[in-house]
Design a protein around this motif. Sequence first.
Motif, PDB file in Angstrom:
ATOM      1  N   ALA A  41     101.595 -44.364   9.343  1.00  0.00           N
ATOM      2  CA  ALA A  41     100.376 -45.171   9.427  1.00  0.00           C
ATOM      3  C   ALA A  41      99.134 -44.305   9.219  1.00  0.00           C
ATOM      4  N   LEU A  42      99.109 -43.125   9.826  1.00  0.00           N
ATOM      5  CA  LEU A  42      97.968 -42.228   9.654  1.00  0.00           C
ATOM      6  C   LEU A  42      97.862 -41.766   8.206  1.00  0.00           C
ATOM      7  N   ASP A  43      99.000 -41.421   7.604  1.00  0.00           N
ATOM      8  CA  ASP A  43      98.986 -41.012   6.195  1.00  0.00           C
ATOM      9  C   ASP A  43      98.441 -42.122   5.305  1.00  0.00           C
ATOM     10  N   ARG A  44      98.839 -43.351   5.585  1.00  0.00           N
ATOM     11  CA  ARG A  44      98.327 -44.489   4.807  1.00  0.00           C
ATOM     12  C   ARG A  44      96.818 -44.631   4.986  1.00  0.00           C
ATOM     13  N   MET A  45      96.348 -44.486   6.208  1.00  0.00           N
ATOM     14  CA  MET A  45      94.916 -44.594   6.476  1.00  0.00           C
ATOM     15  C   MET A  45      94.126 -43.554   5.686  1.00  0.00           C
ATOM     16  N   VAL A  46      94.535 -42.300   5.779  1.00  0.00           N
ATOM     17  CA  VAL A  46      93.796 -41.229   5.114  1.00  0.00           C
ATOM     18  C   VAL A  46      93.865 -41.391   3.598  1.00  0.00           C
ATOM     19  N   ARG A  47      95.015 -41.766   3.088  1.00  0.00           N
ATOM     20  CA  ARG A  47      95.156 -41.972   1.646  1.00  0.00           C
ATOM     21  C   ARG A  47      94.270 -43.126   1.168  1.00  0.00           C
ATOM     22  N   PHE A  48      94.237 -44.207   1.939  1.00  0.00           N
ATOM     23  CA  PHE A  48      93.409 -45.358   1.558  1.00  0.00           C
ATOM     24  C   PHE A  48      91.929 -44.978   1.544  1.00  0.00           C
ATOM     25  N   LEU A  49      91.493 -44.223   2.543  1.00  0.00           N
ATOM     26  CA  LEU A  49      90.100 -43.792   2.583  1.00  0.00           C
ATOM     27  C   LEU A  49      89.785 -42.842   1.440  1.00  0.00           C
ATOM     28  N   ASP A  50      90.698 -41.907   1.159  1.00  0.00           N
ATOM     29  CA  ASP A  50      90.487 -40.966   0.060  1.00  0.00           C
ATOM     30  C   ASP A  50      90.341 -41.691  -1.277  1.00  0.00           C
ATOM     31  N   GLU A  51      91.186 -42.710  -1.478  1.00  0.00           N
ATOM     32  CA  GLU A  51      91.221 -43.397  -2.762  1.00  0.00           C
ATOM     33  C   GLU A  51      90.121 -44.438  -2.927  1.00  0.00           C
ATOM     34  N   ASN A  52      89.543 -44.908  -1.823  1.00  0.00           N
ATOM     35  CA  ASN A  52      88.643 -46.060  -1.914  1.00  0.00           C
ATOM     36  C   ASN A  52      87.244 -45.850  -1.356  1.00  0.00           C
ATOM     37  N   HIS A  53      86.941 -44.681  -0.775  1.00  0.00           N
ATOM     38  CA  HIS A  53      85.597 -44.539  -0.224  1.00  0.00           C
ATOM     39  C   HIS A  53      84.567 -44.604  -1.355  1.00  0.00           C
ATOM     40  N   GLY A  54      83.508 -45.329  -1.079  1.00  0.00           N
ATOM     41  CA  GLY A  54      82.485 -45.596  -2.084  1.00  0.00           C
ATOM     42  C   GLY A  54      82.755 -46.823  -2.938  1.00  0.00           C
ATOM     43  N   ARG A  55      83.928 -47.429  -2.763  1.00  0.00           N
ATOM     44  CA  ARG A  55      84.292 -48.604  -3.561  1.00  0.00           C
ATOM     45  C   ARG A  55      83.732 -49.879  -2.942  1.00  0.00           C
ATOM     46  N   SER A  56      83.313 -50.807  -3.792  1.00  0.00           N
ATOM     47  CA  SER A  56      82.843 -52.109  -3.334  1.00  0.00           C
ATOM     48  C   SER A  56      83.954 -53.143  -3.519  1.00  0.00           C
ATOM     49  N   PHE A  57      84.100 -54.004  -2.529  1.00  0.00           N
ATOM     50  CA  PHE A  57      85.124 -55.045  -2.544  1.00  0.00           C
ATOM     51  C   PHE A  57      84.438 -56.409  -2.511  1.00  0.00           C
ATOM     52  N   GLN A  58      84.806 -57.270  -3.457  1.00  0.00           N
ATOM     53  CA  GLN A  58      84.283 -58.627  -3.449  1.00  0.00           C
ATOM     54  C   GLN A  58      85.109 -59.473  -2.499  1.00  0.00           C
ATOM     55  N   GLN A  59      84.433 -60.232  -1.657  1.00  0.00           N
ATOM     56  CA  GLN A  59      85.088 -60.995  -0.607  1.00  0.00           C
ATOM     57  C   GLN A  59      84.811 -62.488  -0.734  1.00  0.00           C
ATOM     58  N   SER A  60      85.849 -63.290  -0.532  1.00  0.00           N
ATOM     59  CA  SER A  60      85.687 -64.736  -0.423  1.00  0.00           C
ATOM     60  C   SER A  60      85.258 -65.043   1.004  1.00  0.00           C
ATOM     61  N   THR A  61      84.041 -65.570   1.169  1.00  0.00           N
ATOM     62  CA  THR A  61      83.495 -65.827   2.495  1.00  0.00           C
ATOM     63  C   THR A  61      82.908 -67.243   2.532  1.00  0.00           C
ATOM     64  N   TYR A  62      82.117 -67.529   3.540  1.00  0.00           N
ATOM     65  CA  TYR A  62      81.435 -68.817   3.632  1.00  0.00           C
ATOM     66  C   TYR A  62      80.195 -68.643   4.493  1.00  0.00           C
ATOM     67  N   ASP A  63      79.265 -69.571   4.363  1.00  0.00           N
ATOM     68  CA  ASP A  63      78.206 -69.688   5.346  1.00  0.00           C
ATOM     69  C   ASP A  63      78.222 -71.104   5.899  1.00  0.00           C
ATOM     70  N   CYS A  64      77.471 -71.310   6.955  1.00  0.00           N
ATOM     71  CA  CYS A  64      77.501 -72.584   7.670  1.00  0.00           C
ATOM     72  C   CYS A  64      76.185 -73.319   7.483  1.00  0.00           C
ATOM     73  N   ALA A  65      76.274 -74.591   7.198  1.00  0.00           N
ATOM     74  CA  ALA A  65      75.075 -75.390   6.952  1.00  0.00           C
ATOM     75  C   ALA A  65      74.114 -75.351   8.125  1.00  0.00           C
ATOM     76  N   LYS A  66      74.666 -75.334   9.362  1.00  0.00           N
ATOM     77  CA  LYS A  66      73.785 -75.414  10.526  1.00  0.00           C
ATOM     78  C   LYS A  66      73.200 -74.070  10.950  1.00  0.00           C
ATOM     79  N   TRP A  67      73.811 -72.948  10.490  1.00  0.00           N
ATOM     80  CA  TRP A  67      73.218 -71.628  10.735  1.00  0.00           C
ATOM     81  C   TRP A  67      73.538 -70.710   9.548  1.00  0.00           C
ATOM     82  N   PRO A  68      72.840 -70.902   8.431  1.00  0.00           N
ATOM     83  CA  PRO A  68      73.148 -70.190   7.181  1.00  0.00           C
ATOM     84  C   PRO A  68      72.987 -68.677   7.242  1.00  0.00           C
ATOM     85  N   ASP A  69      72.227 -68.169   8.192  1.00  0.00           N
ATOM     86  CA  ASP A  69      71.995 -66.729   8.265  1.00  0.00           C
ATOM     87  C   ASP A  69      72.885 -66.036   9.290  1.00  0.00           C
TER      88      ASP A  69
END
Length: 263
Positions: A41-69
Amino acid sequence: MKVQFALIICALVSLMTTTAIAAPSSAVMAKIISQGVPTDALDRMVRFLDENHGRSFQQSTYDCAKWPDSIRPCDDSERRPTTSVVTLEYPELVSIIDFTQASTSRRFFLINLRTGDVIRYYVAHGKGSGSSNYATKFSNIKDSKQTSLGFYLAGGVYSGSYGKTLRMYGLQPSNDQAYNRDIVLHGAWYVGEDFINSKNPKTGQPFGRLGVSWGCPALSLAMASKVIPQLQQGSVILHYHKDLMEAAMTGNEVSVNEPTKKK
């Protein structure tokens, strides 16, 4: 569009301010492993950080009509689909939750990658992943109440039913619906030794396990209030199971048999 754009910019700015560090040395890695953190698990964590730091990820999210912010959840009928972008840096504090272990083990590891210090906590799994001491089923499926394996990026904090609650962004196909599923880190009354030792009214015997969530990782209320502020805006959290990490990448349900009790 203006609200959505503003949310994206705020997310980018706040996440990019997270303190970044270099990869841990071999001595720090050894110190972390000596405190019970699974090597894989630790090896996976460090490898993931090494390979992806500085990377931007697009996320499917939502906002709410009653509190958009706000990042607080709302009913499905009030949600407006949005897209957000989050950026991963190399944080000093990360967490690994080893769902291979029983809930009665302190399987939440809070890890300082600079110093090698580790603190362990109890953490619950989702009801859909198993109502016993072990989580055995995982998926990325909405309304499954199952825990999702994979890497998460910590976002902002809001006040929920259990107090301080941490939004998490799923960074892999195994968990990229985390925001829409409201998979968050929160505290809960059913986490801790008091619950483990309390009597199950159905059997009259001690529960012998933690309670279960609706898919979220849940700490005790006291520990959540301490841990969540340390993780917000840029920490990385790994939901780990040693036998299922690759299979989970489909997003579909994956499972293992519950460990047999030793006689």
